[in-house]
Write a protein that holds these residues in place. Structure first.
Motif, short mmCIF file in Angstrom:
data_model
loop_
_atom_site.label_atom_id
_atom_site.label_comp_id
_atom_site.label_asym_id
_atom_site.label_seq_id
_atom_site.Cartn_x
_atom_site.Cartn_y
_atom_site.Cartn_z
N ILE A 24 -1.12 2.34 0.30
CA ILE A 24 -1.67 1.33 1.21
C ILE A 24 -2.71 0.55 0.42
O ILE A 24 -3.79 1.05 0.09
CB ILE A 24 -2.25 1.97 2.48
N HIS A 83 9.03 -0.29 5.21
CA HIS A 83 8.11 0.73 5.71
C HIS A 83 8.85 1.68 6.63
O HIS A 83 9.99 1.48 6.99
CB HIS A 83 6.96 0.07 6.46
N TRP A 133 -0.19 -0.84 8.35
CA TRP A 133 -1.40 -0.28 8.95
C TRP A 133 -1.09 0.33 10.30
O TRP A 133 -1.51 1.43 10.62
CB TRP A 133 -2.44 -1.41 9.08
N GLY A 156 -4.48 -4.78 7.97
CA GLY A 156 -3.43 -4.19 7.16
C GLY A 156 -2.44 -5.26 6.76
O GLY A 156 -2.79 -6.28 6.18
N CYS A 214 -0.52 -6.78 -0.25
CA CYS A 214 0.70 -6.02 0.06
C CYS A 214 1.74 -6.28 -1.00
O CYS A 214 1.81 -7.37 -1.55
CB CYS A 214 1.25 -6.39 1.43
N SER A 255 6.20 0.80 1.24
CA SER A 255 4.81 0.76 1.70
C SER A 255 4.77 1.11 3.17
O SER A 255 5.79 1.21 3.82
CB SER A 255 4.21 -0.62 1.47
N HIS A 267 1.75 7.86 1.16
CA HIS A 267 2.07 6.47 1.49
C HIS A 267 1.08 5.54 0.78
O HIS A 267 -0.14 5.67 0.98
CB HIS A 267 1.96 6.24 3.00
N THR A 298 -7.90 0.60 5.52
CA THR A 298 -7.18 -0.53 6.10
C THR A 298 -7.95 -1.81 5.84
O THR A 298 -9.15 -1.91 6.12
CB THR A 298 -6.99 -0.34 7.61
#
Length: 815
Positions: free
Chosen positions: A269, A19, A29, A111, A14, A26, A267, A137
């Protein structure tokens, strides 16, 4: 006991802890798959290491491993409980399935969310297994031993324990993956997942429909291979930006083939991205319709946030508030750029502002009338309707303000209020100079005018520049104005007002090209506008009202109309004063005219019918129409009516009385500019004799000595060229032999005590035979002749009769 740590984040997996919106860097999850609040893990987790076990390490019991797998299947295969609850439960149970469970701590990470036991912390040799779901994820399971010793060359973790952790992470990954896919199938938005190479790993059904592709065919394919037309567009730019900055971003796109608008949210991830497609066609259409309504509505609309800052304003509101959209958005509703004030000119405090009232009470405010000073210094009047827009919890989310420009009607209202007291001044007026001064003072006591002056003018004379510059007249000013203001620049517009009988105006942004000198002088004096109003009665100008104001939007059409009416009213009073001076003058001039001009209705009718017409009274009914009361001899009144019907110009004849042998009678005749008497009366003369026999008229009238007799004679002869000015005789009215006490008293009362309308009604009633027995005319017929209602005629008759006799008896008793 276990605990969930949501405040920590793995540096490897990460990049940021922000969020939840396109401004964040970022996305968690669980942002896509759950709605409960979570914290995030930030502690670094070391890479998996191999180590040596303590000499006394007890090998893992295979049945315990089976129990661990069985429990994992119960929690994650069916997912009968919420996913986070299952994760919290399992992480607290996990240590019991390892050797020496009292020394084991565990952590499960999905996540960026971490779930761990109470004493978990990073050690040098953790046992970690990692995996990814189809949507990208990351899932990991980490087990640590809290009393490790220095390495002895033996592995700390048994192969069976590593295998257990790897199997567990696969079970958890598969369970979460199924849950994610099920969740994505239920969402209304299209969702696509791309890995770090921008290959599709998952596409839900909604995305398949929006993209027009099968999800299975897309899996593993590169995004620009599938959609080459989108390369080198805003789509590629935004995807690259999201990956490089690890910040969510979005853009809107119109699909011309589908006729739909889509919002695409990207987004980051991990090293991949999640793309969410939303059909925003309905909202776009609604916004376009809202924008259309907002911009076409005839009032100003301002939308404020719950904190009172302006979020948006339509074009009309921008014009009303004097700022453009770029300057207006984000301003506080009570910004110092806008001073608002009440009808008395007092500033309205912030707490009484209509928006303040709505924010404080939550109640709608309607019809809040106030003045406002704009950033450029100009002023206008607004009516504000302010209403709150509430959230579901009742909190005020927005405030809507509807602004209506009421400057014109408000100014007119104020002008009407200003002019109303003028009627009282005029009603009680007895002297010209007092009347003029009172009017000037009244006008400058308001906010409307800062300077007023009345210039006296003799009807029929030429106005010169020296007259304007040198003559002393009634003047009044507000405290801010320094005298004198008289300027020779006023001469040109003043002459135009006299010649045309119409108001002349100048403002800062408009003027007649002939009056540029006047405009420059007006602005130099610090005013924004000026007006010259003729004080007129019928066609005669008795003076000029000169006004100046500092109002930026002064002298519009409605204001000019009001000022014209005011000028006519003042002019009529000045004319009445002139008539009274003539009637009560020590000496008057008696003028005699003879005419054979057939432009005169009476000359033409008398010649045609071979009769005599004696006009006993002439009563003005309007600016164009005069009612004559006449006696006809040697011709039937019906013949006169027939002649009137066939005349070139309109004439209406009503029979009042007919003689017994039908050779004459009394009649009422309405004419428009077709008699010498009418021309003389509108010129300020009093007609004493008007007899027409066989086409020849003799008209005798009186005017005060000193009147402009030459102009009067010219006006008569211009209208009726076949007219001769026979004689002029000066005499003193009091010396007339037929004057007697009662008649003199009644004459004085009639002129001094009765209003113009009462005199008019009473004269018509007398000459039309209303007081005869039996009556020759009715109140309805009098009302029709004067364009009044019957009740008004009756009212004026009663009051005129009472006034005449009350004053008569009172004066006779005093003599």
């Amino acid at each position: 006991m276990g605990r969930q740590n949501r405040g920590e984040r793995d540096n490897e997996w990460c990049q940021s802890d922000r969020h939840g919106s396109v401004e964040a860097s970022s996305v968690e999850w669980s942002d896509f798959f759950a709605s409960e609040a979570r914290t995030r893990e930030r502690n670094d987790i070391a890479d998996e290491h191999q180590g040596e076990a303590d000499a006394g390490e007890v090998p893992q019991d295979p049945p315990a491993a089976l129990e661990a797998l069985k429990r994992a299947s119960e929690l994650f295969v069916g997912l009968s409980n919420p996913i986070e609850e299952s994760l919290r439960t399992y992480v607290t149970e996990l240590p019991q399935w390892f050797g020496h469970p009292g020394r084991i701590e565990a952590k499960i990470r999905v996540g960026s969310d971490g779930f761990e036991t109470d004493e978990f912390r990073v050690v040098t040799e953790p046992l970690t297994a990692r995996a990814r779901t189809r949507t990208g994820t990351r899932v990991s399971v980490t087990v640590v031993c809290m009393d490790q010793v220095s390495s002895t060359g033996r592995e700390t973790w048994l192969a069976s324990e590593r295998e257990l952790v790897e199997t567990l992470v696969s079970l958890i990954r598969d369970g979460i993956g199924r849950w994610e896919i099920d969740s994505l199938k239920r969402v209304s938005d299209g969702v696509a997942v791309l890995d770090g190479n921008l290959n599709y790993t998952y596409v839900n059904q909604q995305a398949e429909r929006l993209l027009g592709r099968d999800g299975e065919e897309m899996r593993g394919r590169h995004v620009w291979d599938l959609f080459p037309e989108a390369a080198d567009t805003v789509a590629e730019d935004r995807i690259q930006s999201a990956i490089e900055t690890q910040s969510p971003t979005s853009f809107e796109r119109y699909n011309s083939e589908k006729g739909q608008w889509f919002e695409t949210r990207i987004h980051p991830i991990g090293d991949g991205i999640i793309i969410v497609f939303t059909d925003i066609t309905d909202s776009k259409v609604a916004k376009r319709e809202f924008d259309y309504v907002l911009e076409t509505t005839p009032i100003g609309i301002v939308l404020l946030n719950g904190d009172g800052k302006i979020a948006r304003a339509n074009t009309h509101a921008e014009e009303l508030l004097g700022l453009s959209g770029r300057d207006i958005e984000g301003k506080e509703y009570d910004h110092p750029d806008w001073d608002i004030w009440d009808e008395a000119g007092n500033l309205i405090p912030s707490e009484d502002h209509p928006v303040s009232q709505v924010l404080r009470t939550g109640e709608t405010v309607k019809g809040f009338t106030h003045g406002i000073t704009l950033p450029d210094g100009s002023e206008r009047w607004l009516s504000s309707n302010v209403a709150p827009v509430r959230r579901e919890n009742g909190a005020i989310e927005q405030v809507i303000v509807a602004l209506e420009d009421i400057t014109v009607p408000k100014r007119l209202e104020q002008l009407i209020e200003t002019f109303q007291p003028v009627d009282e001044i005029l009603y009680s007026a007895s002297a010209d100079e007092e009347t003029k001064q009172a009017i000037c003072e009244l006008l400058t006591e308001t906010r409307e005018y800062q300077y007023a002056r009345i210039h006296t003018h003799t009807p029929g004379t030429m106005l010169t520049e020296s007259d304007i510059g040198a003559q002393s007249q009634a003047v009044a000013t507000s405290e801010s104005v320094t005298l004198p203001i008289q300027s020779r620049a006023e001469a040109a517009p003043a002459r135009a007002a006299v010649e045309t009988g119409e108001i002349q105006v100048v403002t800062s942004d408009r003027t007649d090209s002939r009056f540029e000198r006047w405009r420059a002088s007006t602005l130099t004096q610090g005013f924004q506008g000026g007006a010259i109003v003729p004080l007129k009665y019928r066609t005669r100008i008795y003076g000029l009202l000169i006004l100046y104001t500092d109002r930026g939007e002064a002298f519009g059409d409605r204001e000019q109309s009001l000022l014209t009416t005011l000028g006519n009213n003042v002019g009529q009073v000045l004319q009445n004063h002139a008539t009274e001076r003539m009637l009560h003058a020590d000496r008057v001039a008696e003028l005699t005219f003879e005419s054979t001009d057939t432009r005169s209705f009476f000359v033409s009718a008398s010649e045609k019918l071979g009769c005599t017409i004696e006009i006993r009274d002439t009563v003005p009914a309007s600016d164009e129409t005069v009612v004559h009361y006449a006696s006809v001899r040697d011709a039937p009144t019906d013949a006169l009516s027939d002649f009137a019907e066939n005349a070139d110009s309109p004439a209406q004849v009503r029979q009042i009385q007919q003689t017994e042998n039908s050779s004459g009678g009394d009649v009422e005749i309405e004419l428009q500019g077709q008699s010498l008497a009418q021309t003389l009366v509108t010129g300020g003369a009093v007609v004493t004799t008007d007899t027409v026999t066989d086409g020849r008229a003799e008209v005798v009238c009186e005017v005060p000595l000193g009147s402009d007799i030459g102009s009067l004679v010219t006006r008569v002869q211009d209208s009726f060229p076949d007219t001769t000015f026979v004689s002029k005789r000066d005499y003193t009215p009091a010396s007339r032999p037929d004057a007697h006490t009662v008649g003199s008293v009644l004459g004085d009362v009639f002129e001094d005590e009765l209003t113009d309308r009462q005199q008019q009604v009473l004269r018509v009633a007398v000459y039309s035979g209303y007081f005869n027995s039996p009556r020759r005319t009715t109140a309805t017929e009098i009302a029709d002749a004067l364009s009044l209602t019957q009740s008004t005629v009756s009212y004026h008759l009663r009051h005129a009769e009472r006034t005449l006799f009350e004053q008569l008896f009172d004066r006779l008793q005093r003599t």
